[in-house]
Structures are given as structure tokens and as C-alpha cells.
Motif scaffolding. Sequence first.
Motif, PDB file in Angstrom:
ATOM      1  N   PHE A 678      -0.377   1.167   1.945  1.00  0.00           N
ATOM      2  CA  PHE A 678      -1.667   0.939   1.283  1.00  0.00           C
ATOM      3  C   PHE A 678      -2.838   0.836   2.260  1.00  0.00           C
ATOM      4  CE2 PHE A 678       1.021  -0.549  -2.245  1.00  0.00           C
ATOM      5  CZ  PHE A 678       0.372   0.034  -3.317  1.00  0.00           C
ATOM      6  N   GLY A 679      -2.575   0.637   3.543  1.00  0.00           N
ATOM      7  CA  GLY A 679      -3.665   0.521   4.502  1.00  0.00           C
ATOM      8  C   GLY A 679      -4.564  -0.658   4.210  1.00  0.00           C
ATOM      9  N   PRO A 680      -5.904  -0.471   4.253  1.00  0.00           N
ATOM     10  CA  PRO A 680      -6.829  -1.594   4.057  1.00  0.00           C
ATOM     11  C   PRO A 680      -7.030  -2.004   2.602  1.00  0.00           C
ATOM     12  CG  PRO A 680      -8.059   0.429   4.433  1.00  0.00           C
ATOM     13  CD  PRO A 680      -6.599   0.777   4.611  1.00  0.00           C
ATOM     14  N   PRO A 758      -4.511   5.357   2.570  1.00  0.00           N
ATOM     15  CA  PRO A 758      -4.232   6.464   3.494  1.00  0.00           C
ATOM     16  C   PRO A 758      -3.526   7.622   2.797  1.00  0.00           C
ATOM     17  CG  PRO A 758      -3.524   4.360   4.422  1.00  0.00           C
ATOM     18  CD  PRO A 758      -3.866   4.106   2.987  1.00  0.00           C
ATOM     19  N   GLU A 759      -3.819   8.823   3.276  1.00  0.00           N
ATOM     20  CA  GLU A 759      -3.062   9.984   2.812  1.00  0.00           C
ATOM     21  C   GLU A 759      -1.599   9.800   3.216  1.00  0.00           C
ATOM     22  OE1 GLU A 759      -3.861  12.710   1.010  1.00  0.00           O
ATOM     23  OE2 GLU A 759      -5.779  11.691   0.652  1.00  0.00           O
ATOM     24  N   PRO A 760      -0.662  10.089   2.323  1.00  0.00           N
ATOM     25  CA  PRO A 760       0.750   9.855   2.653  1.00  0.00           C
ATOM     26  C   PRO A 760       1.208  10.723   3.828  1.00  0.00           C
ATOM     27  CG  PRO A 760       0.542  11.102   0.616  1.00  0.00           C
ATOM     28  CD  PRO A 760      -0.834  10.646   0.968  1.00  0.00           C
ATOM     29  N   ARG A 761       1.939  10.095   4.743  1.00  0.00           N
ATOM     30  CA  ARG A 761       2.527  10.806   5.887  1.00  0.00           C
ATOM     31  C   ARG A 761       3.945  10.280   6.061  1.00  0.00           C
ATOM     32  NH1 ARG A 761       2.869   9.863  11.445  1.00  0.00           N
ATOM     33  NH2 ARG A 761       1.539   8.002  11.300  1.00  0.00           N
ATOM     34  N   GLN A 762       4.908  11.071   5.645  1.00  0.00           N
ATOM     35  CA  GLN A 762       6.279  10.582   5.670  1.00  0.00           C
ATOM     36  C   GLN A 762       6.761  10.359   7.092  1.00  0.00           C
ATOM     37  OE1 GLN A 762       9.697  12.978   4.134  1.00  0.00           O
ATOM     38  NE2 GLN A 762      10.027  11.185   2.845  1.00  0.00           N
ATOM     39  N   ARG A 763       7.389   9.208   7.304  1.00  0.00           N
ATOM     40  CA  ARG A 763       7.961   8.855   8.593  1.00  0.00           C
ATOM     41  C   ARG A 763       8.864   7.643   8.384  1.00  0.00           C
ATOM     42  NH1 ARG A 763       2.970   6.940   7.845  1.00  0.00           N
ATOM     43  NH2 ARG A 763       2.306   4.925   8.705  1.00  0.00           N
ATOM     44  N   ILE A 764       9.551   7.262   9.435  1.00  0.00           N
ATOM     45  CA  ILE A 764      10.355   6.048   9.420  1.00  0.00           C
ATOM     46  C   ILE A 764       9.780   5.082  10.442  1.00  0.00           C
ATOM     47  CG2 ILE A 764      12.636   5.039   9.822  1.00  0.00           C
ATOM     48  CD1 ILE A 764      13.862   7.724   9.083  1.00  0.00           C
ATOM     49  N   ILE A 765       9.496   3.889  10.019  1.00  0.00           N
ATOM     50  CA  ILE A 765       9.054   2.826  10.926  1.00  0.00           C
ATOM     51  C   ILE A 765      10.227   1.866  11.084  1.00  0.00           C
ATOM     52  CG2 ILE A 765       7.399   0.978  11.343  1.00  0.00           C
ATOM     53  CD1 ILE A 765       5.439   2.469   9.519  1.00  0.00           C
ATOM     54  N   LEU A 766      10.793   1.823  12.262  1.00  0.00           N
ATOM     55  CA  LEU A 766      11.940   0.967  12.548  1.00  0.00           C
ATOM     56  C   LEU A 766      11.443  -0.312  13.219  1.00  0.00           C
ATOM     57  CD1 LEU A 766      14.916   0.219  12.924  1.00  0.00           C
ATOM     58  CD2 LEU A 766      14.981   1.735  14.915  1.00  0.00           C
ATOM     59  N   VAL A 767      11.630  -1.431  12.547  1.00  0.00           N
ATOM     60  CA  VAL A 767      11.236  -2.730  13.089  1.00  0.00           C
ATOM     61  C   VAL A 767      12.468  -3.361  13.710  1.00  0.00           C
ATOM     62  CG1 VAL A 767      10.079  -4.909  12.624  1.00  0.00           C
ATOM     63  CG2 VAL A 767       9.585  -2.915  11.198  1.00  0.00           C
ATOM     64  N   ASN A 768      12.410  -3.587  14.986  1.00  0.00           N
ATOM     65  CA  ASN A 768      13.580  -4.062  15.721  1.00  0.00           C
ATOM     66  C   ASN A 768      13.850  -5.533  15.436  1.00  0.00           C
ATOM     67  OD1 ASN A 768      15.720  -4.118  17.552  1.00  0.00           O
ATOM     68  ND2 ASN A 768      14.383  -4.688  19.257  1.00  0.00           N
ATOM     69  N   ARG A 769      15.031  -5.820  14.940  1.00  0.00           N
ATOM     70  CA  ARG A 769      15.500  -7.188  14.734  1.00  0.00           C
ATOM     71  C   ARG A 769      16.924  -7.250  15.279  1.00  0.00           C
ATOM     72  NH1 ARG A 769      18.118 -10.438  10.767  1.00  0.00           N
ATOM     73  NH2 ARG A 769      17.191 -12.516  10.552  1.00  0.00           N
ATOM     74  N   PRO A 770      17.075  -7.633  16.544  1.00  0.00           N
ATOM     75  CA  PRO A 770      18.400  -7.580  17.178  1.00  0.00           C
ATOM     76  C   PRO A 770      19.435  -8.441  16.466  1.00  0.00           C
ATOM     77  CG  PRO A 770      16.648  -7.881  18.811  1.00  0.00           C
ATOM     78  CD  PRO A 770      16.021  -8.061  17.463  1.00  0.00           C
ATOM     79  N   TYR A 778      13.280  -0.103   3.180  1.00  0.00           N
ATOM     80  CA  TYR A 778      12.177  -0.321   2.249  1.00  0.00           C
ATOM     81  C   TYR A 778      11.329   0.946   2.283  1.00  0.00           C
ATOM     82  CZ  TYR A 778       7.802  -2.649   0.598  1.00  0.00           C
ATOM     83  OH  TYR A 778       6.659  -3.034  -0.078  1.00  0.00           O
ATOM     84  N   GLY A 779      11.133   1.582   1.151  1.00  0.00           N
ATOM     85  CA  GLY A 779      10.314   2.787   1.113  1.00  0.00           C
ATOM     86  C   GLY A 779       9.292   2.712  -0.003  1.00  0.00           C
ATOM     87  N   GLY A 780       8.170   3.400   0.169  1.00  0.00           N
ATOM     88  CA  GLY A 780       7.159   3.317  -0.876  1.00  0.00           C
ATOM     89  C   GLY A 780       6.210   4.497  -0.899  1.00  0.00           C
ATOM     90  N   GLN A 781       5.636   4.685  -2.090  1.00  0.00           N
ATOM     91  CA  GLN A 781       4.668   5.739  -2.340  1.00  0.00           C
ATOM     92  C   GLN A 781       3.658   5.218  -3.353  1.00  0.00           C
ATOM     93  OE1 GLN A 781       6.348   8.913  -4.613  1.00  0.00           O
ATOM     94  NE2 GLN A 781       4.392   9.980  -4.911  1.00  0.00           N
ATOM     95  N   VAL A 782       2.359   5.409  -3.096  1.00  0.00           N
ATOM     96  CA  VAL A 782       1.315   5.012  -4.030  1.00  0.00           C
ATOM     97  C   VAL A 782       1.110   6.129  -5.046  1.00  0.00           C
ATOM     98  CG1 VAL A 782      -1.073   4.279  -4.300  1.00  0.00           C
ATOM     99  CG2 VAL A 782       0.197   3.645  -2.243  1.00  0.00           C
ATOM    100  N   LEU A 783       1.098   5.761  -6.334  1.00  0.00           N
ATOM    101  CA  LEU A 783       0.946   6.755  -7.401  1.00  0.00           C
ATOM    102  C   LEU A 783      -0.492   6.765  -7.914  1.00  0.00           C
ATOM    103  CD1 LEU A 783       4.211   5.977  -9.428  1.00  0.00           C
ATOM    104  CD2 LEU A 783       3.921   7.409  -7.400  1.00  0.00           C
TER     105      LEU A 783
END
Length: 967
Positions: A678-680, A758-770, A778-783
Motif C-alpha cells: 500500500f505504500g504511503p 504504488p504500481e504493483p511490482r511482483q517480488r519476494i521480500i525475505l525478512v530474516n528471522r534466524p 504473506y502475499g497481497g494485491q490491492v484491488l
Amino acid sequence: MKRIISASVIALAVSACSTYSQEPVDTASIEAAVTEQAVSYEPAPLSQLVAEVDIPYDKFVLDNGLTVVVHEDRKAPLVGVSVWYDVGSKHEPKGKTGFAHLFEHLMFNGTENAPEDWFEYIQQMGGTDVNGTTNPDRTNYFQTVPTGALDRVLMLESDRMGHLLDAVTQEKLDNQRGVVQNEKRQGDNNPFGLLRYEIFENLFPKGHRYHHSTIGSMGDLDAATMDDVRNWFIDHYGPNNAVLVLAGDIDTATAREKVQKWFGDIERGPEVVHPAVDVPTLAEEKTKVTTDQISTTRLYRMWTVPGSNSAESVPMNLASAVLGGLSSSRLDNSLVREDPVAVSVSTFNYTLEDAGIFVVQADVKPGVDPDQVATKLDAQIADFLATGPTEDELQRAKVSTMAGVIRGLESVGGFGGKAPQLASGELFANDPGYVERQLDQMAAATPEQVHALARKWLSRPVFNLVFNPGERTEGGEDRGGAVTGPDSIEDIAQANYCAEETCDLSQIATQAQADRDTLPELQPLQGLDFPDIERATLSNGMEVYFAHRDAVPTVSVRVEFDAGRAAETAETLGTQRLLLSTMGEGTERLDATDYAIAQERLGANIFNGFDADYTNFSLAALAPNLAPSLELLAETIRQPGLRANVIERERAQLLNALSSELKNPNSIADRTGRRAIFGPHPYGLPTSGLGSAARLEALTEADLRAFHATWLRPDNARIFVVGDTSLAEVTRLLEASFGDWQAPATAKPERNYSAAIPEPRQRIILVNRPNSPQSVIYGGQVLGLTGRDDLIPLIASNEALGGGFLARINMNLREEKGWSYGAGSQIASGLDRVFYGVRAPVQSDRTGDSISEIRREINDFVDARGVQPNELERIVNSNMRELPGQFETAGDVLGGLVNIVRYDRPDDYYETLASRYNTLTASQLDLEARRNINEGDIVYIVVGDAEVVAPQLDTLGLEVEVIEPQE
């Protein structure tokens, strides 16, 4: 610090004392009465609340030993069906820990005459509140169904009891083993996830039946065999080891006929001999220090105490309430309010059948020496044991407990309604009315009795457990087992049950009296009768929306303001959360302790919160105490205390909560995902309403008062009321408490939704939690939709893809692959935008595979294989038939009433849904999916151990960004 007091197995039914009136609202008379009113309200006495309680029942026993309890409640065309088996993890032998729970899972995978998944049948008939649970003492299965579906659900439950084994395959066993192991990983992965092992392993010695946790160990789960399944079923699932409760739209004569038809032909099982379980005492004080991914040190003090069947259990519940269960408790006042060395404290008395666990805990305020907190904590416990509770403290504990019990009894089934409460009393005390005896015992308890029992049990050696922040030094893979005893289930069977039995399948052979070749026909099902919505307007212009419900003598109130997270920005985020936290701790007249005491005396709960678009203050009141409860609610909203010391105390607690969020995998996923998608936009703010630590530290009293003055004003609010009163009465009372509240001269504020997404830009954001045994996807798209649009077809379409247990994503990752305890997708709506979200906690070594499967399922559904005929049938039938069950309680009705007003729906909106669903077509649902869901626009967030997960993600062909948790 609001908390629910945990009673043991106290359950009550309520014969409602209705004040309902159909007289028209006379506004002029109300205003005149308010002008002259000078009444000092007092709470109703405890005796009046006790007098409201009644739970009549009939009980009979079939020739095969099945005990049946029937409670008639005609408020809705629903029946709560609850089957409790007298078997839990305490019955597990050495090497078979976790098996009782694993077997519970198998009971949902089909029977000999009903081979489909249990949820397929339940959804088709419109069942709600469907689940099964296992604890050390028992396993239960429950659902609430329309009256016309009772024969069908009884056939299904009886088929589980008498016709299961031929339907259990090695494939099903292996699959559910994987599901349970992922349930274990999911629990272990959370902060304090290893607590369950620490409690049981340290308080109960090896060989004690409560020594191991119900989830069991990985090794024992791996070792479970088909022979174990067979013997467990034979030895424990006979009708003579079960209790069946029917509560709701049913009478005893009808129940007897139906139960005899479906259960009467099942032969008795072996006579079960239960293991002896005592209440152990530690030989000496024990201390253990461990570390976890948590925000601050947590101190525990624990003792074993009597179980639920003991006469000493209820007084110990009251002792827990006074010491640390009430908001006005001794520990709250001493360690959190007067000398704030802890950010939170609590106690609870967790009662099992044969023993209980009395727990005291304190979260150390960051920067404070934990030894100092430990000293003060122990001093307060010692002082309580020396002085005992006062009469006033005990009275408040009783009223608060009573109020919680009454509210729970509005449901006929579910987790805490009438059916499970009656079943619990029968199973453990041989008396469905045991709950009323406990209630009488609670009312009669004296300070001297509670004091004496607290000294008796809490003066014994204590187990001190300390959780410090840091990396975990041990995991949960091999924990949960370590019992001693008979070497196998077969040995237990031979030793305890089979002296005069053959212990083979002939014990459960049936006489073939009931026709099980086809499912019983559904009888005519009644549609939803949503309560009429009545309206009034207070003299200051505040709109009132009311619906009458009198099943229990309670009233639910919500005062809702147009605000929510949309009233803040990333720069101001945290203001509202700190304001509301502080408002929950007193008013100008009442400090935090007096404010808590006022609620407890009334048996009222006042709480607040916000979502994306709205901020609300809610009241759960007992009908006899509605007038003073509304006065307290109005005082809470209109005259906030906002004392400097309370602001500082709440600030410290929220800073700790923020730190906790940054360590919790689900919170990390939410914060990261919303920001990326969703950005700002306001919907990009974390659902917790917490921004940065710097912002929280910089907030001043002036900032809080400015938000209160700007957004919490009468011309920005509306009031919703549902319960055992009338519009005329509630309007009179609201006029007295809110009618003279005038809006300021400044313009009414407006939420700001103008920030670009923001305009959708598919990618994977990996948050490191050892060291995470599980990854959260968790994935999402604004309709391009808003909450006021017609979302029924899109939501229905997603029910096939990811919106339910039987949806494709869950069936794939859970039921077919066994990689997850549960996965799915949803359509989440706000006023301004609608969001399509996917969530899947999965075992770490299958993270990449799981994302690949999710992507495949979405693309296949949208592009190639849309809603299938069987899916459409299930979607239509379940949504049409579930409607009465979805609005069983006043809280359900309140939620529906709010949604009707929020989204400008017609008053009969929910009553027309059945016909809407009945006209849906597969092509219509497919079109909605194609219009709105685009897998190529989904941004995926993964919270997990980057060392394990990153190599898997590199094979997916998507951009991968690795980051650390961020504010």
C-alpha cells in the motif's frame, strides 16, 4: 490492562429478564426526565445475577453406555452438537506422546459410510462453530447445525464412533502426521512457544500423566503406526466412554428417538480404567533460566494446585483473580501502577481434571533490573498469603467472573456455550449441572476460605521460570515427550481394558439397524430472521441504532467514530494507540485503580480499538447494570484522565509491544507487507497502530488531547446497541449520558485517502528471522474496489480458491502435502480499497515449494480451471444455510448492524443474502476472479531463516530482496 478472568468449568444458562418494550420513543419525555434526573445508580447485587441463571437439562443413557444430555433453547433454529470422549494425552503410553491429538485429526478425514472430508458435509448443511480439540483429559468434537440438519450430523458423528477404521489409510495417517508436526512448529515458532514444555516438564515429574504436552514430540509422532490407530480407536472411542450433548432447538423426546436410531446399534467398547493422577509437590524450590526471541524479561512463578473436580478449585480461581486476574489486582496496582517496574502482570489458574497450574507472571519494564522486579513480585505474593483478599476484592472477582460466564452462555455450542459446558460437567463430574454447584460455591466463598486455600497451595515450593531476550538455546523438536510407563498402547490395553475382552474389531461391530447407505435428507431449513433495526437520534444529533436480543441478560454497546488508522500518517502513527491505551486507564474523576474497580463492581467491560477506518469504544454490560455502565462509558469517552504518570506507563508498555512486534513472525509479515503493497496510503500502516519507537517517545499530552479533540467528537460518532433492553429505555439512558455532549465549532475532520498506492511490482521480500522452524508467507494485491461495492461474488469465488478449509490452497498445502497447519486467502475490505491477501505458515524446508504451489493454484484458478460444480454447490449451500448460525449471539448481530450502517446496506441485507447466493453461477464467479485477481501483481513477504530459505527462493524466477525486521 484488561483481561478475561479464567474460571474453571463454570457454565450457566440464563433465563433472560427482558425489559423489551415496543412503545414508541417519546423524545420530549426523555429530555424532560433527563433534566430532572439526579439518580445515583448502584450495581445489582450478586444474588440478582445468580437468580438470572438457569440451565435445565435432561439426561439419559443408551444400553451401550452412551450418555446423552439435552438442553432445550428455542431462540434460533439451531442445535449445538458436542461429543466428548474421555481420553486425552494423559492416557498416552511411553513413546506415543501426541497421539491423542493426532487421532483427533484423523477423525476429520472421513468414515466408512461418509468418506469425504468432515468439513465437506458440515459446510453443505450450513454448520458453524465446527472444530475438535484435545487436552490432557479429553478429546471433543463439536458443531452447531440448523435444526433440519440434525439427523445428518448425528449420522456422521455416529459413523465416526462406530465406523471409522476401514476408512483410515496409511496415506491419511502420514498426511495428518505432517499437519500436526507443522502445528507443533507453528506453536514453537512464536515467542514463548516453548513455554508449554517448560510448564509440564518442570511441575510434573517424569512418569506423571501430565508431564508431557499434548502436542507431543516429533520422534513420537514419527513413530505412530496404523496398529496404534486401530488400538487407540478400539480402546477409547466406544460409546460408553463418551458424552453426547444436544443443546438448542430440540426436545428430549425427539432427541431420544434420533440418538437411539443413529447411536443405539454401536456396541460398547472395553471398560476404560483411567490412570491415577495426583497433585505433585516439588521437593524444593526450582529455578530455570532460558532465552527466547522476546522484547523483555518475563518472570514466572508456578505451583500445581487442585483440579476442576476439587472443591478447592473455585476458591483458587478467586484467589487468582484478586492477586493478578482483575484489572484492579494487587499485582497490577503494586508493580504496574504505583511503582511501574513491570509493563504487565497477570495470574491465571489453569485447571485440568486432576490437577491445576497456578501461574503468576510479570514482564519486566525495559531498563529495570529483573532482580528488583522479582523481589517486588515475591513480596506481593507473600503479602497476599499473609493477609488474604478483602470482602470487596472478593465481591468484584465474583461479579466479574459471573459476567463472563453469562456472556458465554448465549451460544448453544462452540467452545464455551451451553453444550460444551454441560458435556464437561457430565464427563468430569458425572453431573451436567456441576456448573451450577460451582456457581453456588463461588457465591458462598468467604475471604477466610480463599485465604486459607491460597496459603495451603502457594506456600509450597515454587517453580521459578525466567525468559530472557536472546537467541533460543534449544528448540521444541524433541520436547513434548519423555513419559515413562507401559511401553505401548497395546500393553496399556492388555493391562487395563482387555481382561474380559477380545480387543479386536468385533468389539465395535454394529447391528446394522440404521440405514447408512445414503446421507439423511435435510429437513426444511429456516432462513435468517435478522432482528429489526430501530433508530433514534439524541438531542445533540448522535444517531442510535438498536436491535433487540434477550437470550441472556446482557447489552452490547459500541460508540464508533469516523477515524481509524486513516486518521493518522506514517509520521503521526502511534498517537491514537497511546491515546486509547491511556483512556483505558481512567477518567478525570477516576484513577486507573478506581476505574478498574468501577467496571468490576458492575460486571462491565469497557474496551476500545480501531481498524483501518473507524475508532470505537465498546461496552459489554449486564442488563441490570446498564444505566451505571453507560454512565461509565460516557465518562470514559468524554472525560479522559490522561494523567502524566499514566501516559508514561502506557508509553513504556507500547514501546515493549513494538519491540515484541518486531520479533513476532506474523507481526513482521503484516508490517512489511502492508508497507510494500500500500505504500504511503493509510492502509499501508501496521494494523497494530504502532509506528516507530522515536515517535512513541516524542508524543506529549498535548498531542493526545489534540487527537481526542479533533476526532472523538459527537458529530463524528454513532452509537450501536444490541441486547436485553428496548430502544426507548436505551435512548433515555444514552440521552442522560451523551445527550449534552456538544460538538466544537471547528469543522468536522475528514480521513485522507489521497496518498497514491504504488504500481504493483511482483517480488519476494525475505525478512530474516534466524532459527525459525517455520516460515510465514504473506502475499497481497490491492484491488480496484471499495468496501461499499458488491463484494459477494468475489468473496464467494475466493471460497473455492483460498477462503475456507476445503479451498484449494489449504487442501494442497495442508491436506495433500502436509507442509502447513493451515493456509488460505481472503478478500479484506475497507472503506477506500479492497485487498486480496494470501497467508501460509509452512515448514522452513518447503518455503520455496509452497510459494510455487500457491502461484500455481492462483493462476490455474483464474486462467484455466475456475469454480467447479462441486465447489459451487458447496459455496451456495454453506452460505445460505450458515446464516442463522452466523448471527446466533448479540455480538454477531452487533457486527452485522455495524456493517449495514458502515457500508450503506439496506436493513434486510443479511436476510436477502440467501437468495443472492442461490442465484450465483460458476461463470459469474469465474468472471469476478479474472477481473480482480492477478497473481502477477502479488508481492510476497517471507519471514523465516534466510540461511535456510534464500536458496529455495532463488529457484522461483522472481526478484528476491533480503532485509532485517524494520519499524
